[in-house]
Design a protein around this motif. Structure first.
Motif, PDB file in Angstrom:
ATOM      1  N   ILE A  99      -7.785  -2.621  -5.684  1.00 30.49           N
ATOM      2  CA  ILE A  99      -7.282  -1.274  -5.431  1.00 30.49           C
ATOM      3  C   ILE A  99      -7.993  -0.278  -6.336  1.00 30.49           C
ATOM      4  N   ASP A 115      -6.418   4.421   4.403  1.00 34.08           N
ATOM      5  CA  ASP A 115      -5.760   3.131   4.193  1.00 34.08           C
ATOM      6  C   ASP A 115      -4.967   2.693   5.421  1.00 34.08           C
ATOM      7  N   VAL A 120       0.836  -1.206   0.000  1.00 34.58           N
ATOM      8  CA  VAL A 120       0.000   0.000   0.000  1.00 34.58           C
ATOM      9  C   VAL A 120       0.870   1.255   0.000  1.00 34.58           C
ATOM     10  N   LEU A 130      -9.998  -1.201   2.019  1.00 38.75           N
ATOM     11  CA  LEU A 130      -9.160  -2.349   2.348  1.00 38.75           C
ATOM     12  C   LEU A 130      -9.837  -3.133   3.469  1.00 38.75           C
ATOM     13  N   HIS A 168      -6.265   2.641  -2.079  1.00 39.21           N
ATOM     14  CA  HIS A 168      -7.257   1.560  -2.122  1.00 39.21           C
ATOM     15  C   HIS A 168      -8.614   2.062  -1.663  1.00 39.21           C
TER      16      HIS A 168
END
Length: 684
Positions: free
Chosen positions: A320, A342, A289, A302, A299
């Motif tokens: 993503i 994220d 990430v 997640l 993303h």
């Protein structure tokens, strides 16, 4: 008007004024000569009707200026059309043909003065009504601040604000073809706006994942943009986006399918993770990430369903940017907001892996949520035995105000640095199998009780046979006899060999063959019995390209381990064996996964062309994912060149991964340098 026919009244302001003047002139004209002729007919004629077909013409006059199918909220639809509108030369009784056309039907009687006055009054009333409608339309149809609607729209058709916010997911069934290439097999999930399928790529004969959405949906263009940006990421730690197309009324996104991978929600179904496994998960996910954020990607959704673990222990991230766009999550925030979102998601994943609880009050992903009265509680206070360092890391990443006044972590980059500073968590030693003790083959010893008790003989009585000869003493005596016998045989063999050697040196007689040791002798042998090679199946092969940015022959990887020498794995092409200019590329590799730790004694490799390659084994520096290790972290076990080479190890090496590191390539017919591996066989 001089002929006495009825007038066709228009509702527009200018035409209404002209009609009033014409009717006034007609009154004056009729007052002089025609009024007397029409007086006799006044008693027998009804007053003129005001609902003639011409009366409704004003409502349809401007309808022709709007193009067919263009929605104009300021225009009312036509209620009535003349029945003979398609025949300009023919008009119904009581109406006139348009100006300039010949009369081909019967003429009407002249109008009387009263009829003309009534017609004038009705025309004035309709003109006033038209003006009132025009004024009302200016206030109702065009509210302040809204520009008028152009029949030819000037807005950008790509503007998604004009698309519907909700549109049902396209209805598809198993067996349907998408894009003349992808055959739908199984619906994985379905929502109101999109559906996800497992499909088969008919061209490459492999499974793929497909998201379907209506192209008229407001999110469709954002989904396409997110899919195309995710495809440009080209990071093997993310599930690759293979295609993103709008075709007619359908938008579909095709992604890579991992048949043998398990998502994190399934891994947590049986309980929390071990500290080493949780450490590997959060480290690999955070590194991936953080790399995506450095390239401007986020993303934004997640979850445990998006984190997949392959059979080799590598973690890969699915969806993503695309998952967030499919579900309409806001993506217009700042980069800091995306990084924080994220980071919090990674903290929630680690929290769930350590505690087997979802760190929020709701029950999600088959995990029970925390009680509502618990806030900002680290994992170590939820479950006993949680690793202290990982517990603190999860709290700093998840909470804005971590306990014990710890500094919160706001970005994946900061989280990756914090993980790197942690002491390395070692993998637990595998438990050795428990074997039962072999039975003692001693015919002289009597069986003893589980808890033998000491027997004291009565005065004047002799010892019992069991007390005089215990089984333990008998076994010790037997071992002593075996040792003496072995040494005797060995000394005898040495003596005979010495005597034979001296006799040969003197030349006094024929050589006497040394006695061969008996198979029943207890003397130790000096050479081990030859070991029969046992084939070890290779579970999976990966393209190892740490010095480059693109995968090498990803689609042909199974050909190197399919047992068919006529199929091969082919790498990308180069202008030189490895790089035209310094610093030259060292090589590319084929990483083999045996599934578990196996004792490896030899590796046979068949190349498609003459190749120089090394067999490398993970060294002490490779503790986690070997794909993330550098070539220098592997130990060179052998180097050979040719089209068929075999690496024989002096001592078997126990390992799970093997690296075939290609350092010299041959030129193909097109003048390019490529690596070709036809088959790899591993033996133990």
């Amino acid at each position: 008007m001089a002929d006495g026919t009825k007038a066709v009244v228009d509702t527009s302001t200018t035409d209404g004024a002209a009609d009033e003047a014409a009717l006034a002139a007609a009154i004056d004209e009729l007052a002089e000569g025609t009024a007397r002729a029409t007086t006799a007919d006044d008693d027998g004629r009804d007053s003129p009707e005001t609902d003639s077909p011409g009366a409704d013409a004003p409502d349809t006059e401007h309808s022709g200026t709007e193009p067919s199918g263009t929605e104009n909220p300021g225009t009312e639809p036509s209620d009535a059309e003349p029945s003979d509108a398609g025949s300009p030369g023919v008009t119904p009784a009581g109406s006139v043909s348009p100006a300039g056309s010949e009369e081909t039907s019967e003429t009407t009687a002249p109008l009387s003065a009263s009829e003309i006055a009534a017609e004038l009054a009705s025309g004035a009333a309709r003109a006033a009504e038209a003006r009132r409608r025009a004024a009302a339309g200016a206030t109702t149809r065009r509210p302040p601040g809204r520009p008028p609607q152009d029949p030819q729209p000037t807005h950008d058709p790509r503007d998604t604000a004009t698309l519907p916010q909700t549109l049902p997911a396209p209805l598809r069934h198993s067996g349907d073809m998408i894009g003349h290439r992808y055959r739908l097999e199984e619906c994985i999930s379905s929502t109101e706006t999109f559906s996800s399928w497992r499909a088969v790529d008919e061209k490459l004969r492999r499974d793929v994942g497909v998201h379907l959405m209506a192209s008229g949906h407001q999110r469709s263009r954002k989904v396409l943009a997110a899919a195309k940006s995710a495809a440009l990421l080209n990071d093997p730690r993310f599930v690759q986006v293979l295609d993103a197309v709008q075709e007619g009324e359908l938008v579909y996104v095709v992604r890579e399918w991992l048949p043998h991978a398990s998502d994190l929600a399934k891994l947590l179904a049986d309980g929390p993770m071990e500290p080493h496994e949780a450490y590997q998960m959060v480290r690999q996910v955070t590194d991936a990430v953080a790399a995506a954020h450095r390239r401007g990607q986020a993303h934004l959704r997640l979850t445990p369903r998006c984190v997949l673990r392959t059979d080799s222990g590598q973690y890969r991230i699915n969806g993503i940017a695309v998952d967030a766009a499919l579900r309409g999550l806001p993506v217009d925030g700042t980069a800091q907001d995306a990084e924080r979102a994220d980071t919090r998601a990674i903290g929630a994943l680690l929290y769930a892996a350590l505690t087997h609880r979802w760190p929020f009050p709701e029950d999600r992903y088959d995990l029970q949520g925390l009680p509502r009265n618990l806030r900002d509680v680290p994992p170590a206070q939820v479950r006993a035995g949680v690793h202290k360092g990982l517990s603190e890391l999860a709290a700093r990443a998840l909470f804005d105000h971590p306990p014990h006044h710890a500094e919160p972590i706001a970005t994946p980059e900061e989280l990756a640095k914090a993980i790197a500073l942690m002491p390395r968590i070692r993998q637990p030693e595998p438990e050795l199998p428990v074997f039962a003790a072999p039975p003692r083959h001693n015919t002289h010893a009597l069986p003893t009780a589980p808890n033998p008790t000491r027997v004291v003989a009565a005065p004047g009585t002799g010892p019992t046979p069991m007390a005089a000869a215990p089984a333990r003493r008998t076994g010790r005596r037997l071992r002593r006899v075996v040792k003496v016998t072995a040494w005797t045989v060995a000394l005898g063999a040495i003596g005979v060999a010495s005597w034979q050697l001296v006799d040969n040196l003197r030349g006094t007689g024929p050589a006497v063959a040394a006695p061969q040791p008996s198979n029943t002798s207890a003397s130790p042998t000096t050479h081990a019995a030859p070991r029969t090679p046992v084939p070890i199946p290779v579970k999976e092969a990966f393209d190892y390209n740490p010095l480059g940015t693109s995968p090498q022959g990803k689609d042909s990887l199974p050909n190197a381990i399919d047992g068919k020498p006529d199929t091969e794995w082919t790498s990308g092409w180069y202008n030189d064996p490895f790089g035209p200019k310094p610093p030259a590329k060292e090589g590319i590799g084929l990483l083999l996964d045996l599934g578990t730790q196996q004792p490896v004694s030899s590796v046979n490799v068949q190349f498609g062309t003459a190749t120089t390659a090394e067999l490398r084994i993970p060294g002490p520096g490779v503790t986690g994912d070997p794909m993330a290790a550098k070539p220098g972290d592997f130990t060179v076990a052998g180097k050979k060149a040719g089209t068929a080479v075999e690496y024989n190890l002096d001592n078997p090496v126990t390992t799970r991964y093997l690296l075939i590191w290609l350092t010299g390539l041959s030129k193909d017919s097109d003048g390019k340098y490529r690596g070709h591996v036809a088959e790899v066989r591993v033996s133990g």
